[in-house]
Design a protein around this motif. Structure first.
Motif, PDB file in Angstrom:
ATOM      1  N   GLU A 168       0.941  -1.191   0.021  1.00  0.00           N
ATOM      2  CA  GLU A 168       0.105   0.135   0.003  1.00  0.00           C
ATOM      3  C   GLU A 168       0.956   1.040  -0.032  1.00  0.00           C
ATOM      4  O   GLU A 168       1.976   1.217   0.648  1.00  0.00           O
ATOM      5  CB  GLU A 168      -0.832   0.067   1.282  1.00  0.00           C
ATOM      6  N   SER A 169       0.215   2.423  -0.482  1.00  0.00           N
ATOM      7  CA  SER A 169       0.934   3.688  -0.383  1.00  0.00           C
ATOM      8  C   SER A 169      -0.076   4.834  -0.506  1.00  0.00           C
ATOM      9  O   SER A 169      -1.237   4.316  -1.031  1.00  0.00           O
ATOM     10  CB  SER A 169       2.037   3.858  -1.692  1.00  0.00           C
ATOM     11  N   GLY A 170       0.271   6.025  -0.146  1.00  0.00           N
ATOM     12  CA  GLY A 170      -0.709   6.942  -0.346  1.00  0.00           C
ATOM     13  C   GLY A 170      -1.111   7.497   0.872  1.00  0.00           C
ATOM     14  O   GLY A 170      -1.881   8.539   0.789  1.00  0.00           O
ATOM     15  N   GLY A 171      -0.702   7.125   2.128  1.00  0.00           N
ATOM     16  CA  GLY A 171      -1.339   7.552   3.176  1.00  0.00           C
ATOM     17  C   GLY A 171      -0.501   8.824   3.559  1.00  0.00           C
ATOM     18  O   GLY A 171       0.297   9.101   3.009  1.00  0.00           O
ATOM     19  N   GLY A 172      -1.085   9.299   4.659  1.00  0.00           N
ATOM     20  CA  GLY A 172      -0.246  10.671   5.249  1.00  0.00           C
ATOM     21  C   GLY A 172      -1.298  11.479   6.136  1.00  0.00           C
ATOM     22  O   GLY A 172      -2.388  10.920   6.773  1.00  0.00           O
ATOM     23  N   GLY A 194     -11.891  17.293   5.783  1.00  0.00           N
ATOM     24  CA  GLY A 194     -12.373  17.906   4.727  1.00  0.00           C
ATOM     25  C   GLY A 194     -11.487  17.515   3.319  1.00  0.00           C
ATOM     26  O   GLY A 194     -11.996  17.588   2.317  1.00  0.00           O
ATOM     27  N   GLY A 195     -10.234  17.122   3.686  1.00  0.00           N
ATOM     28  CA  GLY A 195      -9.520  16.838   2.572  1.00  0.00           C
ATOM     29  C   GLY A 195      -9.491  15.391   1.980  1.00  0.00           C
ATOM     30  O   GLY A 195     -10.454  14.737   2.245  1.00  0.00           O
ATOM     31  N   SER A 196      -8.466  15.185   0.952  1.00  0.00           N
ATOM     32  CA  SER A 196      -8.660  14.081   0.295  1.00  0.00           C
ATOM     33  C   SER A 196      -7.303  13.449   0.190  1.00  0.00           C
ATOM     34  O   SER A 196      -6.215  13.870   0.497  1.00  0.00           O
ATOM     35  CB  SER A 196      -9.137  14.298  -1.277  1.00  0.00           C
ATOM     36  N   LEU A 233      -8.215   3.582  -3.529  1.00  0.00           N
ATOM     37  CA  LEU A 233      -9.276   4.053  -2.753  1.00  0.00           C
ATOM     38  C   LEU A 233      -9.088   5.400  -2.621  1.00  0.00           C
ATOM     39  O   LEU A 233      -8.132   6.044  -1.964  1.00  0.00           O
ATOM     40  CB  LEU A 233      -9.153   3.305  -1.112  1.00  0.00           C
ATOM     41  N   GLN A 234     -10.045   5.841  -3.168  1.00  0.00           N
ATOM     42  CA  GLN A 234     -10.277   7.535  -3.264  1.00  0.00           C
ATOM     43  C   GLN A 234     -11.089   8.069  -1.864  1.00  0.00           C
ATOM     44  O   GLN A 234     -12.116   7.613  -2.013  1.00  0.00           O
ATOM     45  CB  GLN A 234     -10.793   7.936  -4.637  1.00  0.00           C
ATOM     46  N   MET A 235     -10.653   8.783  -1.174  1.00  0.00           N
ATOM     47  CA  MET A 235     -10.972   9.215   0.052  1.00  0.00           C
ATOM     48  C   MET A 235     -11.322  10.835   0.041  1.00  0.00           C
ATOM     49  O   MET A 235     -10.160  11.549   0.196  1.00  0.00           O
ATOM     50  CB  MET A 235     -10.181   8.873   1.283  1.00  0.00           C
ATOM     51  N   GLY A 261      -1.987  -6.473   2.832  1.00  0.00           N
ATOM     52  CA  GLY A 261      -0.667  -5.659   2.973  1.00  0.00           C
ATOM     53  C   GLY A 261      -0.095  -5.398   4.364  1.00  0.00           C
ATOM     54  O   GLY A 261      -0.745  -5.451   5.302  1.00  0.00           O
ATOM     55  N   GLN A 262       0.831  -4.407   4.176  1.00  0.00           N
ATOM     56  CA  GLN A 262       1.642  -4.029   5.374  1.00  0.00           C
ATOM     57  C   GLN A 262       0.923  -2.831   6.270  1.00  0.00           C
ATOM     58  O   GLN A 262       1.047  -2.430   7.451  1.00  0.00           O
ATOM     59  CB  GLN A 262       3.242  -3.806   5.365  1.00  0.00           C
ATOM     60  N   GLY A 263      -0.012  -2.326   5.403  1.00  0.00           N
ATOM     61  CA  GLY A 263      -0.687  -1.214   6.008  1.00  0.00           C
ATOM     62  C   GLY A 263      -0.151   0.338   5.753  1.00  0.00           C
ATOM     63  O   GLY A 263       1.022   0.394   5.567  1.00  0.00           O
ATOM     64  N   THR A 264      -0.956   1.469   5.542  1.00  0.00           N
ATOM     65  CA  THR A 264      -0.731   2.785   5.362  1.00  0.00           C
ATOM     66  C   THR A 264      -1.265   3.610   6.212  1.00  0.00           C
ATOM     67  O   THR A 264      -2.333   3.247   6.381  1.00  0.00           O
ATOM     68  CB  THR A 264      -0.551   3.060   3.872  1.00  0.00           C
ATOM     69  N   GLN A 265      -0.791   4.469   6.914  1.00  0.00           N
ATOM     70  CA  GLN A 265      -1.316   5.381   8.127  1.00  0.00           C
ATOM     71  C   GLN A 265      -2.114   6.539   7.312  1.00  0.00           C
ATOM     72  O   GLN A 265      -1.572   7.304   6.516  1.00  0.00           O
ATOM     73  CB  GLN A 265      -0.168   5.611   9.111  1.00  0.00           C
ATOM     74  N   VAL A 266      -3.509   6.691   7.947  1.00  0.00           N
ATOM     75  CA  VAL A 266      -3.881   7.944   7.493  1.00  0.00           C
ATOM     76  C   VAL A 266      -4.379   8.707   8.621  1.00  0.00           C
ATOM     77  O   VAL A 266      -5.004   8.097   9.742  1.00  0.00           O
ATOM     78  CB  VAL A 266      -5.328   7.495   6.649  1.00  0.00           C
ATOM     79  N   THR A 267      -4.105   9.843   8.740  1.00  0.00           N
ATOM     80  CA  THR A 267      -4.162  10.860   9.917  1.00  0.00           C
ATOM     81  C   THR A 267      -4.917  11.997   9.473  1.00  0.00           C
ATOM     82  O   THR A 267      -4.463  12.749   8.753  1.00  0.00           O
ATOM     83  CB  THR A 267      -3.157  11.238  10.667  1.00  0.00           C
ATOM     84  N   VAL A 268      -6.204  12.336  10.063  1.00  0.00           N
ATOM     85  CA  VAL A 268      -7.071  13.175   9.547  1.00  0.00           C
ATOM     86  C   VAL A 268      -6.991  14.283  10.956  1.00  0.00           C
ATOM     87  O   VAL A 268      -7.620  13.808  12.036  1.00  0.00           O
ATOM     88  CB  VAL A 268      -8.506  12.849   9.039  1.00  0.00           C
ATOM     89  N   SER A 269      -6.712  15.426  10.637  1.00  0.00           N
ATOM     90  CA  SER A 269      -6.941  16.325  11.719  1.00  0.00           C
ATOM     91  C   SER A 269      -7.870  17.268  11.943  1.00  0.00           C
ATOM     92  O   SER A 269      -8.507  17.612  10.714  1.00  0.00           O
ATOM     93  CB  SER A 269      -5.199  17.412  11.967  1.00  0.00           C
ATOM     94  N   SER A 270      -8.476  17.864  12.887  1.00  0.00           N
ATOM     95  CA  SER A 270      -9.693  18.414  12.925  1.00  0.00           C
ATOM     96  C   SER A 270      -9.174  20.060  13.229  1.00  0.00           C
ATOM     97  O   SER A 270      -8.133  20.519  13.031  1.00  0.00           O
ATOM     98  CB  SER A 270     -10.339  18.248  14.345  1.00  0.00           C
TER      99      SER A 270
END
Length: 125
Positions: free
Chosen positions: A6-10, A15-17, A81-83, A116-125
């Motif tokens: 996997e890739s693309g986390g962050g 409200g972002g994507s 996965l489009q978020m 997969g090994q996983g990718t971190q997604v962090t959403v700040s308020s």
């Protein structure tokens, strides 16, 4: 051996994507259903979305319907996965997974054989 990367986390503001990608090794990618799952700290892994072998059929957990889109490119052995409109409660490690021996979609993580090994997604308020 089947390997999923996997890739693309962050980190993104509410409200972002983000767009996650998962590349799968092997020449039989197009034969199997794929899924995305996520796991937040202290919680069990939960289903997010699944897609059929052809990409024609998809299914989502209620909390992401209308915001997330799963898709696949069988020529590239990749599932996406489009978020959109991300929320703080979407914060988790996101995993892609492949069914072992069937093209049938399922939301049950125990029915996926490869992860997969996983990718971190962090959403700040």
């Amino acid at each position: 051996q089947v390997v999923l990367i996997e890739s693309g986390g962050g980190l993104v503001q509410a409200g972002g994507s983000l767009r996650l990608s998962c590349v799968v090794s092997g020449r039989t990618f197009s034969r199997f259903a794929m899924g995305w799952f996520r796991q937040a700290p202290g919680k069990e892994r939960e289903f997010v979305a699944t897609i059929s072998w052809s990409g024609v059929s998809t299914s989502y957990t209620d909390s992401v319907k209308g915001r997330f889109t799963i898709s696949r490119d069988n020529a590239k052995n990749t599932v996406y996965l489009q978020m959109n409109n991300l929320k703080p409660e979407d914060t988790a490690v996101y995993y892609c997974a492949r069914r072992g021996d069937t093209a049938t979609m399922t939301s049950n993580p125990s029915e996926y054989n490869y992860w997969g090994q996983g990718t971190q997604v962090t959403v700040s308020s």
